[in-house]
Write an enzyme that holds these catalytic residues in place. Structure first.
Site, mmCIF file in Angstrom:
data_model
loop_
_atom_site.group_PDB
_atom_site.id
_atom_site.type_symbol
_atom_site.label_atom_id
_atom_site.label_comp_id
_atom_site.label_asym_id
_atom_site.label_seq_id
_atom_site.Cartn_x
_atom_site.Cartn_y
_atom_site.Cartn_z
ATOM 1 C CG LEU A 1 137.486 -13.926 -61.480
ATOM 2 C CD1 LEU A 1 136.339 -13.032 -61.942
ATOM 3 C CD2 LEU A 1 137.010 -14.881 -60.389
ATOM 4 C CB ALA A 2 141.358 -18.881 -64.651
ATOM 5 C CB ALA A 3 135.515 -19.926 -65.132
ATOM 6 N N GLY A 4 136.956 -18.867 -68.035
ATOM 7 C CA GLY A 4 136.629 -18.619 -69.447
ATOM 8 C C GLY A 4 137.165 -19.712 -70.358
ATOM 9 N NE ARG B 1 137.308 -13.506 -78.240
ATOM 10 C CZ ARG B 1 137.257 -12.334 -77.626
ATOM 11 N NH1 ARG B 1 137.603 -11.244 -78.266
ATOM 12 N NH2 ARG B 1 136.874 -12.245 -76.358
ATOM 13 N N GLY C 1 134.419 -1.450 -69.273
ATOM 14 C CA GLY C 1 133.513 -0.796 -68.335
ATOM 15 C C GLY C 1 134.068 0.595 -68.024
ATOM 16 C CD GLU D 1 131.090 -4.169 -67.647
ATOM 17 O OE1 GLU D 1 131.717 -4.690 -68.586
ATOM 18 O OE2 GLU D 1 131.669 -3.659 -66.658
ATOM 19 C CG ASN E 1 140.177 -11.540 -75.221
ATOM 20 O OD1 ASN E 1 139.723 -12.188 -74.276
ATOM 21 N ND2 ASN E 1 140.241 -10.231 -75.205
ATOM 22 N NE ARG F 1 195.678 -41.434 -86.999
ATOM 23 C CZ ARG F 1 196.220 -40.287 -86.661
ATOM 24 N NH1 ARG F 1 195.485 -39.351 -86.116
ATOM 25 N NH2 ARG F 1 197.499 -40.063 -86.852
HETATM 26 C C1 UD1 Z 1 135.399 -7.099 -67.487
HETATM 27 C C2 UD1 Z 1 134.740 -5.999 -66.657
HETATM 28 C C3 UD1 Z 1 134.905 -4.670 -67.378
HETATM 29 C C4 UD1 Z 1 136.375 -4.388 -67.628
HETATM 30 C C5 UD1 Z 1 137.012 -5.535 -68.383
HETATM 31 C C6 UD1 Z 1 138.501 -5.356 -68.446
HETATM 32 C C7 UD1 Z 1 132.914 -7.031 -65.434
HETATM 33 C C8 UD1 Z 1 131.433 -7.192 -65.361
HETATM 34 N N1 UD1 Z 1 133.372 -6.310 -66.456
HETATM 35 O O1 UD1 Z 1 134.659 -7.200 -68.692
HETATM 36 O O2 UD1 Z 1 134.351 -3.631 -66.622
HETATM 37 O O3 UD1 Z 1 136.541 -3.179 -68.330
HETATM 38 O O4 UD1 Z 1 136.771 -6.781 -67.718
HETATM 39 O O5 UD1 Z 1 139.053 -6.306 -69.289
HETATM 40 O O6 UD1 Z 1 133.608 -7.501 -64.561
HETATM 41 N N2 UD1 Z 1 135.046 -14.998 -65.926
HETATM 42 C C9 UD1 Z 1 134.767 -16.156 -65.257
HETATM 43 N N3 UD1 Z 1 133.460 -16.531 -65.119
HETATM 44 C C10 UD1 Z 1 132.433 -15.798 -65.592
HETATM 45 C C11 UD1 Z 1 132.740 -14.612 -66.294
HETATM 46 C C12 UD1 Z 1 134.055 -14.213 -66.433
HETATM 47 O O7 UD1 Z 1 135.670 -16.830 -64.788
HETATM 48 O O8 UD1 Z 1 131.287 -16.203 -65.416
HETATM 49 C C13 UD1 Z 1 136.469 -14.576 -66.068
HETATM 50 C C14 UD1 Z 1 136.934 -14.611 -67.508
HETATM 51 O O9 UD1 Z 1 137.534 -15.861 -67.823
HETATM 52 C C15 UD1 Z 1 137.951 -13.485 -67.528
HETATM 53 C C16 UD1 Z 1 137.431 -12.507 -66.496
HETATM 54 O O10 UD1 Z 1 136.560 -13.228 -65.671
HETATM 55 O O11 UD1 Z 1 139.230 -13.910 -67.094
HETATM 56 C C17 UD1 Z 1 136.719 -11.317 -67.111
HETATM 57 O O12 UD1 Z 1 135.619 -11.743 -67.846
HETATM 58 P P1 UD1 Z 1 135.269 -11.140 -69.255
HETATM 59 O O13 UD1 Z 1 134.102 -11.854 -69.799
HETATM 60 O O14 UD1 Z 1 136.490 -11.053 -70.097
HETATM 61 O O15 UD1 Z 1 134.814 -9.662 -68.846
HETATM 62 P P2 UD1 Z 1 134.787 -8.389 -69.758
HETATM 63 O O16 UD1 Z 1 133.509 -8.385 -70.527
HETATM 64 O O17 UD1 Z 1 136.051 -8.261 -70.503
HETATM 65 MG MG MG Z 2 137.642 -9.542 -71.067
#
Ligand code: UD1
Ligand code: MG
Length: 440
Positions: free
Chosen positions: A11-14, A18, A144, A158, A230, A426
């Site tokens: 997962l890398a959609a974030g 920050r 979580g 969570e 982050n 030289r």
């Molecule tokens: C998540 C966990 C939490 C855990 C923590 C550890 C869930 C619901 N929660 O929380 O239990 O303790 O990680 O760090 O899984 N992402 C997407 N698309 C989305 C949402 C997230 O790609 O729609 C990616 C983010 O870019 C990130 C990862 O998923 O790489 C985790 O998402 P993030 O929002 O950081 O979750 P946390 O709230 O940290």
């Molecule tokens: Mg996180």
């Protein structure tokens, strides 16, 4: 386990706001390699045969980068960020291909090691439907919590949804988990979004699987494994942990680091036993060092190959294409670029060697410059075996100095010099007796 197929969904959609960066967060580097590439490496080392990268921000840049660090990965775009379960489902097409194991990983958690992933996969091999990677952070706030009953994992709550009692639990969700492929889509499709954030939480599959009577377990990994990045302060923290791990690995493999905390490795540095690295040395990408080499203090190397028993520095700069053969020496304030320094040759003081060959046993005097660039193109300098280049000489490329050639100090050499010849380039010195005092 090895015969079980495995898809890693990263997962890398974030957005990574920050980081305050024009570049997607997961492309920021640790040891010269994007953090998401470290995640890919760990997935592959844990046996992932398929890779699905879920992206959503900077998609073109991400796709382009992925071609380099994970050319076989499929990319999936999550158009709107509705939570981690929603993100995993963006890769539905890959998941539905029918893998035995699905490893869900985060692109911003680069220090995850293959062992923690393999342990979770092992639980699937033993019959679990879901294996969550847990850890015990010094401060659990924000994570979580893993809720266990009778040694079984029953839920992940969570922080925002936790009761006061649940907030006291120290065992937390690292975020990553292994899910049996045959159950994955069914469980994910059952996830709803009735929680404090209104998101589709991947973590909900724990309760869903439990309700179906499936086996759900938690494994435990070290805190470092779960370190999420982050901002740039956390990036530096992860870099420090990565470097500390690598330095220790190098030392245990027979490399002496006199002040390990001042030596920086790249993700791909190779370094042989009985090599000694003095303080304050930087290894950029693409460095390979054989055995018995000494790298003196304050040297900067990248794209360089060094054979056995060479000596480098102090204050040497070895740039891409530098190739030092056995027992070669490149000393203080010397720069070598795209050049071979053959066996036993010496380039010891204040010298620039670029686009060149220095033949075996040749001696390059202090202050020698290969003039390789005329403002438009680069040209080659070939220095034969056993040649002697007197101090403060300029070799204007293209030019060849034959085997055993001897260049007088202070020469500007614009024409090739045959084997064994002596060349002066030289003006002859003029000495006028008594004239000195007129000048004062
Ligand atoms: C998540 C966990 C939490 C855990 C923590 C550890 C869930 C619901 N929660 O929380 O239990 O303790 O990680 O760090 O899984 N992402 C997407 N698309 C989305 C949402 C997230 O790609 O729609 C990616 C983010 O870019 C990130 C990862 O998923 O790489 C985790 O998402 P993030 O929002 O950081 O979750 P946390 O709230 O940290
Ligand atoms: Mg996180």
């Amino acid at each position: 386990m090895s015969q079980r197929s495995c898809l890693s969904v990263i997962l890398a959609a974030g957005e990574g706001t920050r980081m305050k960066s024009a570049m997607p967060k997961v492309l920021h580097a640790i040891a010269g390699l994007p953090m998401v590439a470290h995640v890919v490496k760990a997935a592959e080392a844990a046996g992932a045969t398929g890779l699905a990268l879920v992206i959503g921000h900077g998609t073109e840049e991400m796709r382009k980068a992925a071609q380099k660090f994970a050319p076989k990965a499929e990319t999936f775009v999550q158009e709107t960020r509705l939570g981690t379960a929603h993100a995993v489902l963006a890769a539905r097409e890959a998941i539905s291909k029918g893998y035995d194991d699905i490893l869900v990983m985060f692109g911003d958690t680069p220090l995850i090691d293959a062992e923690a992933l393999a342990t979770a996969r092992q639980k699937l091999a033993e019959g679990a439907a879901v294996a969550v990677i847990g850890f015990r952070p010094p401060n659990p706030t924000g994570y979580g919590r893993l809720i266990e009953k009778g040694g079984r994992l029953v839920a992940i709550r969570e922080e925002k949804d936790c009761s006061e009692a649940e907030k006291k639990i120290g065992f937390c969700n690292a975020g990553m988990m292994a899910v049996a492929g045959k159950h994955a889509l069914r469980l994910l499709d059952k996830v709803g979004n009735s929680n404090a954030k209104g998101e589709f939480y991947l973590t909900d599959i724990v309760e869903i699987a439990g309700a179906e009577g499936l086996d759900v377990v938690a494994t435990e990994a070290s805190f470092e494994n779960a370190l999420g990045i982050n901002n740039r302060a956390e990036l530096a923290e992860a870099e420090a942990i990565w470097q500390a791990r690598r330095r220790r690995e190098a030392m245990l493999a027979g490399v002496t680091l006199i002040a390990p905390e001042t030596v920086y490795f790249s993700h791909d540095t190779e370094i042989g036993a009985d090599t000694i690295v003095e303080p304050n040395v930087w290894f950029g990408p693409g460095v390979q060092i054989s055995t018995g080499v000494t790298i003196h203090a304050f040297s900067h190397l990248a794209g360089t190959t060094i054979a056995a028993n060479c000596e480098v520095g102090p204050f040497a700069r070895l740039r891409p294409g530098a190739d030092l053969r056995k027992k070669a020496k490149v000393g203080n304030f010397c720069e070598v670029k795209q050049a071979t320094v053959e066996e036993g040759a010496k380039v010891n003081h204040l010298t620039y060697i670029g686009d060149a060959r220095v033949g075996a046993g040749a001696n390059i005097g202090a202050g020698t410059i290969t003039c390789n660039y005329d403002g438009f193109s680069k040209f080659f300098t070939d220095i034969g075996e056993g040649a002697f280049i007197g101090s403060n000489s300029s070799l204007v490329a293209p030019v060849t100095i034959g085997k055993g050639g001897y260049i007088a100090s202070g020469s500007v050499i614009t024409e090739s010099v045959p084997d064994d010849a002596l060349a002066f380039g030289r003006a002859r010195q003029k000495t006028i007796p008594g004239k000195g005092k007129d000048c004062l």
